[in-house]
Design a protein around this motif. Structure first.
Motif, PDB file in Angstrom:
ATOM      1  N   LEU A 182       0.822  -1.210   0.000  1.00 53.28           N
ATOM      2  CA  LEU A 182       0.000   0.000   0.000  1.00 53.28           C
ATOM      3  C   LEU A 182       0.858   1.263   0.000  1.00 53.28           C
ATOM      4  N   ALA A 183       1.961   1.245   0.713  1.00 54.42           N
ATOM      5  CA  ALA A 183       2.853   2.414   0.709  1.00 54.42           C
ATOM      6  C   ALA A 183       3.327   2.707  -0.707  1.00 54.42           C
ATOM      7  N   GLU A 184       3.674   1.670  -1.441  1.00 54.59           N
ATOM      8  CA  GLU A 184       4.126   1.855  -2.823  1.00 54.59           C
ATOM      9  C   GLU A 184       2.993   2.350  -3.723  1.00 54.59           C
ATOM     10  N   GLN A 185       1.813   1.759  -3.576  1.00 56.20           N
ATOM     11  CA  GLN A 185       0.672   2.150  -4.410  1.00 56.20           C
ATOM     12  C   GLN A 185       0.242   3.594  -4.137  1.00 56.20           C
ATOM     13  N   LEU A 186       0.264   3.993  -2.869  1.00 54.97           N
ATOM     14  CA  LEU A 186      -0.127   5.364  -2.532  1.00 54.97           C
ATOM     15  C   LEU A 186       0.880   6.362  -3.083  1.00 54.97           C
ATOM     16  N   GLY A 187       2.145   6.001  -3.044  1.00 52.00           N
ATOM     17  CA  GLY A 187       3.161   6.862  -3.639  1.00 52.00           C
ATOM     18  C   GLY A 187       2.919   7.051  -5.122  1.00 52.00           C
ATOM     19  N   GLU A 188       2.547   5.981  -5.816  1.00 55.81           N
ATOM     20  CA  GLU A 188       2.262   6.064  -7.252  1.00 55.81           C
ATOM     21  C   GLU A 188       1.031   6.926  -7.536  1.00 55.81           C
ATOM     22  N   LEU A 189       0.137   7.003  -6.551  1.00 51.64           N
ATOM     23  CA  LEU A 189      -1.072   7.833  -6.695  1.00 51.64           C
ATOM     24  C   LEU A 189      -0.800   9.309  -6.413  1.00 51.64           C
ATOM     25  N   GLY A 190       0.393   9.619  -5.955  1.00 48.09           N
ATOM     26  CA  GLY A 190       0.739  11.010  -5.688  1.00 48.09           C
ATOM     27  C   GLY A 190       0.759  11.405  -4.235  1.00 48.09           C
ATOM     28  N   PHE A 191       0.473  10.467  -3.340  1.00 44.92           N
ATOM     29  CA  PHE A 191       0.505  10.767  -1.914  1.00 44.92           C
ATOM     30  C   PHE A 191       1.941  10.867  -1.412  1.00 44.92           C
ATOM     31  N   ALA A 192       2.148  11.765  -0.467  1.00 48.44           N
ATOM     32  CA  ALA A 192       3.375  11.752   0.324  1.00 48.44           C
ATOM     33  C   ALA A 192       3.159  10.727   1.422  1.00 48.44           C
ATOM     34  N   VAL A 193       3.987   9.699   1.469  1.00 48.91           N
ATOM     35  CA  VAL A 193       3.754   8.544   2.335  1.00 48.91           C
ATOM     36  C   VAL A 193       4.813   8.463   3.431  1.00 48.91           C
ATOM     37  N   GLU A 194       4.344   8.211   4.655  1.00 48.99           N
ATOM     38  CA  GLU A 194       5.264   7.991   5.772  1.00 48.99           C
ATOM     39  C   GLU A 194       4.948   6.640   6.421  1.00 48.99           C
ATOM     40  N   LYS A 252     -10.369  -4.411   3.994  1.00 51.29           N
ATOM     41  CA  LYS A 252      -9.746  -4.050   2.722  1.00 51.29           C
ATOM     42  C   LYS A 252     -10.752  -3.476   1.724  1.00 51.29           C
ATOM     43  N   SER A 253     -12.047  -3.672   1.989  1.00 45.95           N
ATOM     44  CA  SER A 253     -13.050  -3.020   1.145  1.00 45.95           C
ATOM     45  C   SER A 253     -12.954  -1.508   1.283  1.00 45.95           C
ATOM     46  N   GLY A 254     -12.672  -1.044   2.499  1.00 46.43           N
ATOM     47  CA  GLY A 254     -12.524   0.398   2.718  1.00 46.43           C
ATOM     48  C   GLY A 254     -11.299   0.953   2.021  1.00 46.43           C
ATOM     49  N   ILE A 255     -10.191   0.225   2.110  1.00 48.99           N
ATOM     50  CA  ILE A 255      -8.952   0.668   1.458  1.00 48.99           C
ATOM     51  C   ILE A 255      -9.163   0.769  -0.049  1.00 48.99           C
ATOM     52  N   ALA A 256      -9.767  -0.271  -0.635  1.00 47.30           N
ATOM     53  CA  ALA A 256      -9.997  -0.280  -2.085  1.00 47.30           C
ATOM     54  C   ALA A 256     -10.902   0.879  -2.511  1.00 47.30           C
ATOM     55  N   ALA A 257     -11.935   1.165  -1.710  1.00 48.96           N
ATOM     56  CA  ALA A 257     -12.870   2.247  -2.053  1.00 48.96           C
ATOM     57  C   ALA A 257     -12.181   3.610  -2.017  1.00 48.96           C
ATOM     58  N   ILE A 258     -11.390   3.842  -0.990  1.00 48.69           N
ATOM     59  CA  ILE A 258     -10.676   5.122  -0.887  1.00 48.69           C
ATOM     60  C   ILE A 258      -9.759   5.326  -2.085  1.00 48.69           C
ATOM     61  N   MET A 259      -8.996   4.302  -2.409  1.00 54.46           N
ATOM     62  CA  MET A 259      -8.007   4.449  -3.474  1.00 54.46           C
ATOM     63  C   MET A 259      -8.661   4.541  -4.848  1.00 54.46           C
ATOM     64  N   GLU A 260      -9.794   3.859  -5.048  1.00 58.74           N
ATOM     65  CA  GLU A 260     -10.497   3.985  -6.322  1.00 58.74           C
ATOM     66  C   GLU A 260     -11.083   5.381  -6.478  1.00 58.74           C
ATOM     67  N   ALA A 261     -11.633   5.940  -5.390  1.00 60.54           N
ATOM     68  CA  ALA A 261     -12.170   7.302  -5.466  1.00 60.54           C
ATOM     69  C   ALA A 261     -11.082   8.292  -5.852  1.00 60.54           C
ATOM     70  N   VAL A 262      -9.906   8.153  -5.267  1.00 60.13           N
ATOM     71  CA  VAL A 262      -8.795   9.062  -5.578  1.00 60.13           C
ATOM     72  C   VAL A 262      -8.340   8.862  -7.021  1.00 60.13           C
ATOM     73  N   ARG A 263      -8.274   7.622  -7.485  1.00 58.18           N
ATOM     74  CA  ARG A 263      -7.890   7.374  -8.881  1.00 58.18           C
ATOM     75  C   ARG A 263      -8.855   8.073  -9.843  1.00 58.18           C
ATOM     76  N   CYS A 264     -10.155   7.988  -9.545  1.00 54.81           N
ATOM     77  CA  CYS A 264     -11.158   8.613 -10.417  1.00 54.81           C
ATOM     78  C   CYS A 264     -11.058  10.135 -10.374  1.00 54.81           C
ATOM     79  N   ILE A 265     -10.839  10.687  -9.185  1.00 55.26           N
ATOM     80  CA  ILE A 265     -10.694  12.142  -9.047  1.00 55.26           C
ATOM     81  C   ILE A 265      -9.517  12.644  -9.873  1.00 55.26           C
ATOM     82  N   ARG A 266      -8.413  11.944  -9.788  1.00 57.96           N
ATOM     83  CA  ARG A 266      -7.219  12.360 -10.527  1.00 57.96           C
ATOM     84  C   ARG A 266      -7.400  12.163 -12.030  1.00 57.96           C
ATOM     85  N   ALA A 267      -8.060  11.081 -12.421  1.00 61.58           N
ATOM     86  CA  ALA A 267      -8.301  10.835 -13.850  1.00 61.58           C
ATOM     87  C   ALA A 267      -9.221  11.893 -14.440  1.00 61.58           C
ATOM     88  N   ASP A 268     -10.180  12.374 -13.633  1.00 56.80           N
ATOM     89  CA  ASP A 268     -11.115  13.399 -14.095  1.00 56.80           C
ATOM     90  C   ASP A 268     -10.550  14.812 -13.974  1.00 56.80           C
TER      91      ASP A 268
END
Length: 368
Positions: free
Chosen positions: A33-45, A108-124
């Motif tokens: 998840l740390a790697e995936q969030l970084g790819e989405l543009g998040f600053a990850v700690e 993990k349903s919550g994690i997937a939902a959060i990350m999909e929403a962010v992917r759609c926001i960035r794509a739009d």
């Protein structure tokens, strides 16, 4: 509102549940998840936690936004057992495991939902609020990760945890506090056939206490349970020691304290009556929280659901979550349903439509 990429959402959820992550073994899921969030543009700690609670780490991540406001979104990364080797399948729009494991929709349903929403926001190319994430280890069995979460990182004043079941639009605004009791009763061994009257049976002490104890449903806000009993060596020995684990929960802190006091005093009285020694370790696992349903945080959540055609509602629950810990640390937090059902069993399932709906809610909330 946007069109959520259902296939991508489901595939990501499948990928996540296939990563073994039973409590204390979250390193693999945390690294992924740390790697995936970084790819989405998040600053990850990667926030360290004591080795005793996990081989992994908590995740704090932040994605700066242009719209006013900051919200913290949170899920836990661990699962209960049996949670290794999960094989998710789809039947008539419902995701479940093959039946010999849990599914892992919790959480993990919550994690997937959060990350999909962010992917759609960035794509739009949509502007959004500043988004902070708190993904925690070892939530199951004590909310350990959130208790050790470094809150100094968090700038938001309100949060949403995605870790509940029920219809989409369920907002948990009230949850109980929990107190744990670890009780050791020490009697006196004796030969059960030759001289039983010389012994003090620890089980007799315990049964005497439990028979006089108010347990199960105490009232509409309070419960209590004896969950673990260990003792005995052989049938020909009067049981010299017994270990018990118990709990009490209540939506009202004063009722919780009263129930705990009752359980402790009942154990102590039985020990004194039978001449046994007793040691009781009583520890607050987490405190209750209660947020007014007219709070601005709740109203904003309801408005985002309404914009997606969902009539949201508030309710109380009998279970604890990371929301309890975050509230106790001063962060106003509610717990929202992702549609997960029959969690902690091998019959666990989640509807794809519900996963799409909670992702759509997040998209709307973050871009309003």
């Amino acid at each position: 509102m946007t069109t959520i990429n259902q296939d991508r959402l489901v595939q990501h959820f499948f990928d996540l549940v296939k990563i073994d992550s039973e409590s204390r073994n979250e390193k693999a899921i945390a690294e992924a998840l740390a790697e995936q969030l970084g790819e989405l543009g998040f600053a990850v700690e990667k926030l360290p936690v004591p080795e005793a609670i996990s081989n992994g780490f908590n995740i704090y991540a932040k994605l700066e936004g242009k719209l006013e406001g900051t919200i913290l979104l949170s899920c836990h990364m661990d699962t209960v057992t049996p949670g290794n080797g999960i094989e998710p399948i789809i039947e008539d729009g419902i995701i479940r495991s093959k039946g010999n494991t849990i599914l892992g929709g919790d959480d993990k349903s919550g994690i997937a939902a959060i990350m999909e929403a962010v992917r759609c926001i960035r794509a739009d190319g949509r502007d959004h609020q500043t988004i902070e994430l708190a993904f925690t280890v070892h939530e199951e069995g004590g909310l350990q990760g959130s208790q050790h979460f470094d809150m100094s990182k968090v700038t938001a004043h309100q949060a949403m945890v995605f870790d509940s079941g029920g219809p989409i639009g369920t907002i948990i605004t009230t949850a109980p506090g929990q107190q744990n009791l670890k009780v050791t009763i020490t009697g006196k061994p004796a030969h059960a056939g030759l001289a039983p009257e010389e012994g003090i049976n620890a089980l007799t002490v315990a049964s005497d206490a439990i028979c006089q104890m108010k347990l199960s449903r105490i009232d509409h806000e309070t419960t209590a349970n004896i969950g673990v009993v260990k003792g005995g060596q052989a049938t020909n020995i009067v049981m010299p020691e017994l270990y018990i684990e118990a709990e009490a929960r209540s939506l009202d802190d004063s009722k919780l304290q009263a129930q705990v006091d009752h359980m402790v005093s009942t154990f102590e009285a039985a020990a004194e009556k039978h001449g046994a020694e007793i040691n009781i370790i009583s520890k607050r696992a987490y405190n209750a929280y209660r947020i007014d349903e007219n709070d601005a945080h709740i109203e904003r959540i309801k408005a985002a659901f309404a914009a997606n055609g969902i009539d949201a509602f508030t309710k109380s629950t009998g279970g604890g979550s990371d929301a309890n810990i975050f509230n106790s640390k001063g962060l106003k937090t509610v717990n929202l349903s992702t549609g997960m059902a029959k969690v902690h069993t091998t019959e666990e399932f989640i509807k794809i439509d519900d996963m799409v709906a909670i992702s759509g809610f997040l998209y709307t909330y973050l871009t309003r």
